[in-house]
Design a protein around this motif. Sequence first.
Motif, PDB file in Angstrom:
ATOM      1  N   GLY A 180       0.730  -1.256  -0.115  1.00 34.75           N
ATOM      2  CA  GLY A 180      -0.157   0.056  -0.147  1.00 34.75           C
ATOM      3  C   GLY A 180       0.891   0.978  -0.054  1.00 34.75           C
ATOM      4  O   GLY A 180       0.345   2.310   0.032  1.00 34.75           O
ATOM      5  N   THR A 181       2.076   1.227  -0.357  1.00 36.28           N
ATOM      6  CA  THR A 181       2.962   2.502  -0.127  1.00 36.28           C
ATOM      7  C   THR A 181       3.355   2.659  -1.527  1.00 36.28           C
ATOM      8  O   THR A 181       3.855   2.147  -2.417  1.00 36.28           O
ATOM      9  CB  THR A 181       4.204   1.870   0.437  1.00 36.28           C
ATOM     10  N   LYS A 182       3.034   4.154  -1.662  1.00 40.31           N
ATOM     11  CA  LYS A 182       3.428   4.735  -3.208  1.00 40.31           C
ATOM     12  C   LYS A 182       4.955   4.916  -3.127  1.00 40.31           C
ATOM     13  O   LYS A 182       5.672   5.255  -2.328  1.00 40.31           O
ATOM     14  CB  LYS A 182       2.871   6.032  -3.157  1.00 40.31           C
ATOM     15  N   LEU A 183       5.593   4.341  -4.362  1.00 36.48           N
ATOM     16  CA  LEU A 183       6.904   4.529  -4.768  1.00 36.48           C
ATOM     17  C   LEU A 183       7.107   5.691  -5.643  1.00 36.48           C
ATOM     18  O   LEU A 183       6.464   5.798  -6.731  1.00 36.48           O
ATOM     19  CB  LEU A 183       7.190   3.006  -5.453  1.00 36.48           C
ATOM     20  N   ASP A 184       8.255   6.681  -5.194  1.00 38.80           N
ATOM     21  CA  ASP A 184       8.571   7.497  -6.116  1.00 38.80           C
ATOM     22  C   ASP A 184       9.996   7.819  -5.699  1.00 38.80           C
ATOM     23  O   ASP A 184      10.843   7.186  -4.817  1.00 38.80           O
ATOM     24  CB  ASP A 184       7.820   8.913  -6.266  1.00 38.80           C
ATOM     25  N   TYR A 185      10.614   8.979  -6.484  1.00 37.81           N
ATOM     26  CA  TYR A 185      12.323   9.203  -6.276  1.00 37.81           C
ATOM     27  C   TYR A 185      12.259   9.695  -4.763  1.00 37.81           C
ATOM     28  O   TYR A 185      13.246   9.686  -4.208  1.00 37.81           O
ATOM     29  CB  TYR A 185      12.346  10.435  -7.018  1.00 37.81           C
ATOM     30  N   ASP A 186      11.343  10.380  -4.076  1.00 40.18           N
ATOM     31  CA  ASP A 186      11.493  10.707  -2.674  1.00 40.18           C
ATOM     32  C   ASP A 186      11.131   9.657  -1.750  1.00 40.18           C
ATOM     33  O   ASP A 186      11.071  10.147  -0.492  1.00 40.18           O
ATOM     34  CB  ASP A 186      10.812  12.029  -2.555  1.00 40.18           C
ATOM     35  N   SER A 187      10.743   8.285  -2.042  1.00 40.83           N
ATOM     36  CA  SER A 187      10.434   7.308  -1.025  1.00 40.83           C
ATOM     37  C   SER A 187      11.640   7.188  -0.099  1.00 40.83           C
ATOM     38  O   SER A 187      12.779   7.396  -0.449  1.00 40.83           O
ATOM     39  CB  SER A 187      10.135   6.203  -1.743  1.00 40.83           C
ATOM     40  N   PRO A 188      11.412   7.088   1.158  1.00 41.68           N
ATOM     41  CA  PRO A 188      12.297   6.691   2.327  1.00 41.68           C
ATOM     42  C   PRO A 188      13.227   5.598   1.930  1.00 41.68           C
ATOM     43  O   PRO A 188      14.612   5.600   2.265  1.00 41.68           O
ATOM     44  CB  PRO A 188      11.461   6.456   3.435  1.00 41.68           C
ATOM     45  N   ARG A 189      12.748   4.662   1.014  1.00 38.00           N
ATOM     46  CA  ARG A 189      13.671   3.520   0.728  1.00 38.00           C
ATOM     47  C   ARG A 189      14.979   3.945  -0.001  1.00 38.00           C
ATOM     48  O   ARG A 189      15.884   3.369   0.250  1.00 38.00           O
ATOM     49  CB  ARG A 189      12.841   2.462  -0.097  1.00 38.00           C
ATOM     50  N   GLY A 190      14.612   4.863  -0.886  1.00 40.95           N
ATOM     51  CA  GLY A 190      15.760   5.130  -1.979  1.00 40.95           C
ATOM     52  C   GLY A 190      16.262   4.385  -2.702  1.00 40.95           C
ATOM     53  O   GLY A 190      15.741   3.138  -2.891  1.00 40.95           O
ATOM     54  N   GLY A 191      17.066   4.586  -3.783  1.00 39.96           N
ATOM     55  CA  GLY A 191      17.463   3.688  -4.877  1.00 39.96           C
ATOM     56  C   GLY A 191      16.344   3.262  -5.904  1.00 39.96           C
ATOM     57  O   GLY A 191      16.318   2.071  -6.347  1.00 39.96           O
ATOM     58  N   ILE A 192      15.644   4.211  -5.992  1.00 41.86           N
ATOM     59  CA  ILE A 192      14.280   3.950  -6.853  1.00 41.86           C
ATOM     60  C   ILE A 192      14.430   4.703  -8.030  1.00 41.86           C
ATOM     61  O   ILE A 192      14.520   5.934  -8.042  1.00 41.86           O
ATOM     62  CB  ILE A 192      12.947   4.242  -6.164  1.00 41.86           C
ATOM     63  N   SER A 193      14.386   4.232  -9.271  1.00 42.42           N
ATOM     64  CA  SER A 193      14.259   4.908 -10.561  1.00 42.42           C
ATOM     65  C   SER A 193      13.128   4.387 -11.479  1.00 42.42           C
ATOM     66  O   SER A 193      12.511   3.533 -11.418  1.00 42.42           O
ATOM     67  CB  SER A 193      15.605   4.489 -11.317  1.00 42.42           C
ATOM     68  N   LEU A 194      12.219   5.503 -12.130  1.00 39.70           N
ATOM     69  CA  LEU A 194      11.083   5.374 -12.781  1.00 39.70           C
ATOM     70  C   LEU A 194      11.505   5.937 -14.132  1.00 39.70           C
ATOM     71  O   LEU A 194      11.914   7.207 -14.241  1.00 39.70           O
ATOM     72  CB  LEU A 194      10.038   6.287 -12.123  1.00 39.70           C
ATOM     73  N   GLN A 195      10.910   5.044 -15.081  1.00 42.80           N
ATOM     74  CA  GLN A 195      11.479   5.627 -16.590  1.00 42.80           C
ATOM     75  C   GLN A 195       9.929   5.292 -17.214  1.00 42.80           C
ATOM     76  O   GLN A 195       9.330   4.395 -17.089  1.00 42.80           O
ATOM     77  CB  GLN A 195      12.247   4.882 -17.014  1.00 42.80           C
ATOM     78  N   THR A 196       9.470   6.332 -18.100  1.00 42.68           N
ATOM     79  CA  THR A 196       8.413   6.193 -18.756  1.00 42.68           C
ATOM     80  C   THR A 196       8.571   6.639 -20.374  1.00 42.68           C
ATOM     81  O   THR A 196       9.239   7.721 -20.765  1.00 42.68           O
ATOM     82  CB  THR A 196       7.379   7.296 -18.243  1.00 42.68           C
ATOM     83  N   GLU A 197       8.182   5.867 -21.497  1.00 37.92           N
ATOM     84  CA  GLU A 197       8.504   6.039 -22.555  1.00 37.92           C
ATOM     85  C   GLU A 197       6.654   5.932 -23.089  1.00 37.92           C
ATOM     86  O   GLU A 197       5.798   5.149 -22.944  1.00 37.92           O
ATOM     87  CB  GLU A 197       8.799   4.954 -23.156  1.00 37.92           C
ATOM     88  N   LYS A 198       6.441   6.967 -24.013  1.00 36.73           N
ATOM     89  CA  LYS A 198       4.986   7.022 -24.312  1.00 36.73           C
ATOM     90  C   LYS A 198       4.942   7.152 -25.993  1.00 36.73           C
ATOM     91  O   LYS A 198       5.903   7.906 -26.745  1.00 36.73           O
ATOM     92  CB  LYS A 198       4.240   8.495 -23.855  1.00 36.73           C
ATOM     93  N   THR A 199       3.934   6.438 -26.632  1.00 35.70           N
ATOM     94  CA  THR A 199       3.798   6.517 -27.881  1.00 35.70           C
ATOM     95  C   THR A 199       2.261   6.976 -28.109  1.00 35.70           C
ATOM     96  O   THR A 199       1.564   7.233 -27.172  1.00 35.70           O
ATOM     97  CB  THR A 199       3.976   5.375 -28.850  1.00 35.70           C
ATOM     98  N   ALA A 200       1.682   7.128 -29.348  1.00 35.25           N
ATOM     99  CA  ALA A 200       0.401   7.465 -29.467  1.00 35.25           C
ATOM    100  C   ALA A 200      -0.736   6.598 -28.871  1.00 35.25           C
ATOM    101  O   ALA A 200      -1.793   6.801 -28.343  1.00 35.25           O
ATOM    102  CB  ALA A 200       0.044   7.853 -31.097  1.00 35.25           C
ATOM    103  N   THR A 201      -0.302   5.166 -28.961  1.00 38.43           N
ATOM    104  CA  THR A 201      -1.247   4.297 -28.626  1.00 38.43           C
ATOM    105  C   THR A 201      -0.774   3.176 -27.281  1.00 38.43           C
ATOM    106  O   THR A 201      -1.173   2.367 -26.916  1.00 38.43           O
ATOM    107  CB  THR A 201      -1.479   3.106 -29.618  1.00 38.43           C
TER     108      THR A 201
END
Length: 280
Positions: A180-201
């Motif tokens: 139930g814990t949201k993950l992002d760059y500022d999460s206490p755990r650290g060492g988290i990377s998020l990458q997003t790639e988008k196309t039209a569909t």
Amino acid sequence: MKTGTSTNWYPEPQFVTTEGNVTVTEGDHAFLPCRVASLGDRSVTWMRKRTLHIISAGTLTYSPDDRYRVGKGRVLHPPSTDEWTLHIKFAQKADAGWYECQVNADPKITRPVKLLVIDKNVDDPFYVHEVDSSTDNSTMVELEGPAERFIQLGSVLAVTCIIKHEYQRGPGHVTWYHGGTKLDYDSPRGGISLQTEKTATQTVSKLLLSSVLPSDSGRYSCRPSSGGLASVTVHVQADQQQAAVQQSSFNTSINSRVHLRYVFLIAAVCHIILLHNYYI
């Protein structure tokens, strides 16, 4: 025809694109966005779609439930802005469903916003109270690989989420959860990377966790703002051999498909060469 008079033309009101889905945990404050350009002397009304109950008109609230607020006490319609945000204090599961922001133009224009309320007692970000079943959601969400993974202690966990959607109708953002814990760059755990790639569909979101620990075991879930969900259960193991054996079932299935393609390709080439030599 009279002279000396002029007709003033004013643009018709229109909605500015905002998020159409809002998700909150039970007991939290919910903010349902609505922005209207060129409002002029028209008024904005919020309504509960399921009950057709009018909640507010302008900054006046008509609901007896004082948890609804539009403008008083909160900066929900700052002066000289096009924002008309409906604020629901301490959202409950019964609040989930469709709401409509309306403008009394000619003809009337409306913009729906869906509120999702997550049960605070369930350690799962995807336990959502039942809402209007008429939702037309064409978004498809899936994770690469099996629904259960085994990974060695200290290695890197990589999870890829693939979201397939209608043309130019991709999600505004993708949220990752561990339990139930949201993950992002500022999460206490650290060492988290998020990458997003988008196309039209298609939208692809990748979650990377470095140097995993036993505490990183659990359920990882991908949730795009446009709707849909997918999850995987991860087991972090100190036994390198056992983790490798378990994970190899996934790797082997991929490698076997690749090897079969090469076998068929080589067989086809050999067949062509034999035919060529035969006719020569």
